[in-house]
Scaffold this active site. Structure first.
Site, PDB file in Angstrom:
ATOM      1  N   LYS A  58       0.827  -1.218   0.000  1.00  9.63           N
ATOM      2  CA  LYS A  58       0.000   0.000   0.000  1.00  9.63           C
ATOM      3  C   LYS A  58       0.859   1.265   0.000  1.00  9.63           C
ATOM      4  CE  LYS A  58      -2.368  -0.756   3.769  1.00  9.63           C
ATOM      5  NZ  LYS A  58      -1.787  -2.047   4.177  1.00  9.63           N
ATOM      6  N   ARG A  97      -9.417   1.450   8.641  1.00 11.71           N
ATOM      7  CA  ARG A  97      -8.885   0.139   8.995  1.00 11.71           C
ATOM      8  C   ARG A  97      -9.944  -0.736   9.664  1.00 11.71           C
ATOM      9  NH1 ARG A  97      -3.204   0.701   8.521  1.00 11.71           N
ATOM     10  NH2 ARG A  97      -2.102  -0.809   9.767  1.00 11.71           N
ATOM     11  N   ARG A 110      11.628  -6.478   4.842  1.00 10.55           N
ATOM     12  CA  ARG A 110      11.423  -5.063   4.511  1.00 10.55           C
ATOM     13  C   ARG A 110      12.331  -4.136   5.331  1.00 10.55           C
ATOM     14  NH1 ARG A 110       5.521  -2.353   4.744  1.00 10.55           N
ATOM     15  NH2 ARG A 110       5.545  -2.872   6.951  1.00 10.55           N
TER      16      ARG A 110
HETATM   17  P1  AMP Z   1       0.880   0.852   8.786  1.00 10.72           P
HETATM   18  O1  AMP Z   1       2.100   1.647   8.487  1.00 10.72           O
HETATM   19  O2  AMP Z   1      -0.303   1.273   7.990  1.00 10.72           O
HETATM   20  O3  AMP Z   1       1.134  -0.643   8.715  1.00 10.72           O
HETATM   21  O4  AMP Z   1       0.481   1.159  10.327  1.00 10.72           O
HETATM   22  C1  AMP Z   1       1.370   0.867  11.382  1.00 10.72           C
HETATM   23  C2  AMP Z   1       0.609   0.854  12.702  1.00 10.72           C
HETATM   24  O5  AMP Z   1       0.038   2.147  12.931  1.00 10.72           O
HETATM   25  C3  AMP Z   1      -0.550  -0.115  12.768  1.00 10.72           C
HETATM   26  O6  AMP Z   1      -0.152  -1.442  13.115  1.00 10.72           O
HETATM   27  C4  AMP Z   1      -1.397   0.537  13.862  1.00 10.72           C
HETATM   28  O7  AMP Z   1      -0.828   0.322  15.148  1.00 10.72           O
HETATM   29  C5  AMP Z   1      -1.248   2.020  13.529  1.00 10.72           C
HETATM   30  N1  AMP Z   1      -2.275   2.466  12.561  1.00 10.72           N
HETATM   31  C6  AMP Z   1      -2.071   2.921  11.292  1.00 10.72           C
HETATM   32  N2  AMP Z   1      -3.232   3.245  10.700  1.00 10.72           N
HETATM   33  C7  AMP Z   1      -4.205   2.983  11.620  1.00 10.72           C
HETATM   34  C8  AMP Z   1      -5.628   3.092  11.597  1.00 10.72           C
HETATM   35  N3  AMP Z   1      -6.295   3.533  10.518  1.00 10.72           N
HETATM   36  N4  AMP Z   1      -6.298   2.743  12.720  1.00 10.72           N
HETATM   37  C9  AMP Z   1      -5.656   2.320  13.831  1.00 10.72           C
HETATM   38  N5  AMP Z   1      -4.321   2.158  13.908  1.00 10.72           N
HETATM   39  C10 AMP Z   1      -3.591   2.489  12.809  1.00 10.72           C
END
Ligand code: AMP
Length: 224
Positions: free
Chosen positions: A21, A96, A136
């Site tokens: 993404k 999410r 990664r």
């Molecule tokens: P990502 O970089 O999108 O994988 O997000 C890393 C972490 O940030 C996730 O595992 C959550 O702990 C938090 N996070 C990111 N986006 C959200 C969201 N929309 N809702 C809740 N937690 C989020």
């Protein structure tokens, strides 16, 4: 200048952790002159700064759990209001769960853009996701991702900006499995939510990065 609804697209990127993404949102945003808004990047930046938001969200992120909705929704909606004169916004990592999807729809329906134009679901098989996440590395400065499985000597600096490369703490295997569990439980229903609204575009997330970008650009272009 105010943009008419047809000039501006609200795009949501959906997919499991490791589906690509972030990489794809950055590439597509650049190609289509859109703003890339990543909730995960915003949280990571807050943690790096060590500010109030960062202190609130750190422990959730370390565990691979979702940050509570009231914190996340407020942060994303505030950012949405600050959009510039781009051709649209790509939301990467938000919504999410169903509560976030509903809050987003509610907030958009009160403004000039009404709703999400297209939800792009980048689909990748689970064994491939685990392989990608465990190899990664990211640039600490510009967030460019690199793939490194430990087979070819030491990891060097970012080819784009010379920044230091690091592995996200939540890419450790135990946390990866937790994040995938959260994804299947909370985020997969969001795919169905957009499908029922007729705004879902499923894109095969396998193969070359450029080919996947081209598929996504086409899916966004074909929407409404
Ligand atoms: P990502 O970089 O999108 O994988 O997000 C890393 C972490 O940030 C996730 O595992 C959550 O702990 C938090 N996070 C990111 N986006 C959200 C969201 N929309 N809702 C809740 N937690 C989020």
């Amino acid at each position: 200048m105010s943009l008419a609804k047809t000039d501006f697209k609200i795009v949501v990127f959906l997919g499991a952790p490791g589906a690509g993404k972030g990489t794809q949102a950055a590439g597509v945003a650049q190609e289509m002159h859109m703003t890339h808004l990543s909730s995960g990047d915003l949280f990571r930046q807050a943690v790096e700064r060590g500010d109030e938001l960062g202190m609130k969200v750190k422990s959730f992120m370390e565990r691979g759990a979702l940050v509570p909705d009231e914190i996340t929704i407020q942060m994303v909606l505030e950012r949405l209001e600050q959009r510039g004169e781009q051709r649209g916004i790509i939301l990467d990592g938000f919504p999410r769960n169903l509560a976030q999807a509903e809050s987003l729809d509610k907030a958009l329906s009160a403004g000039p853009y009404e709703n999400v134009d297209v939800a792009v679901y980048i689909s990748v098989e689970q064994p491939e996701l685990i392989k990608r996440l465990s190899s990664r590395w990211l640039c600490r400065q510009c967030q460019t991702p690199y793939n490194y499985d430990g087979s070819k000597g030491a990891v060097s600096a970012c080819a784009k900006c010379g920044g230091e490369l690091y592995q996200r703490p939540d890419d450790a295997m135990e946390t990866v499995l937790k994040r995938l569990e959260v994804y299947f439980r909370d985020t997969v229903p969001v795919i169905e939510y957009y499908k029922q609204r007729g705004t879902l575009a499923e894109v095969d997330g396998g193969g070359d990065v450029e080919d996947i970008t081209a598929r996504i650009v086409k899916a966004i272009g074909d929407s409404k």
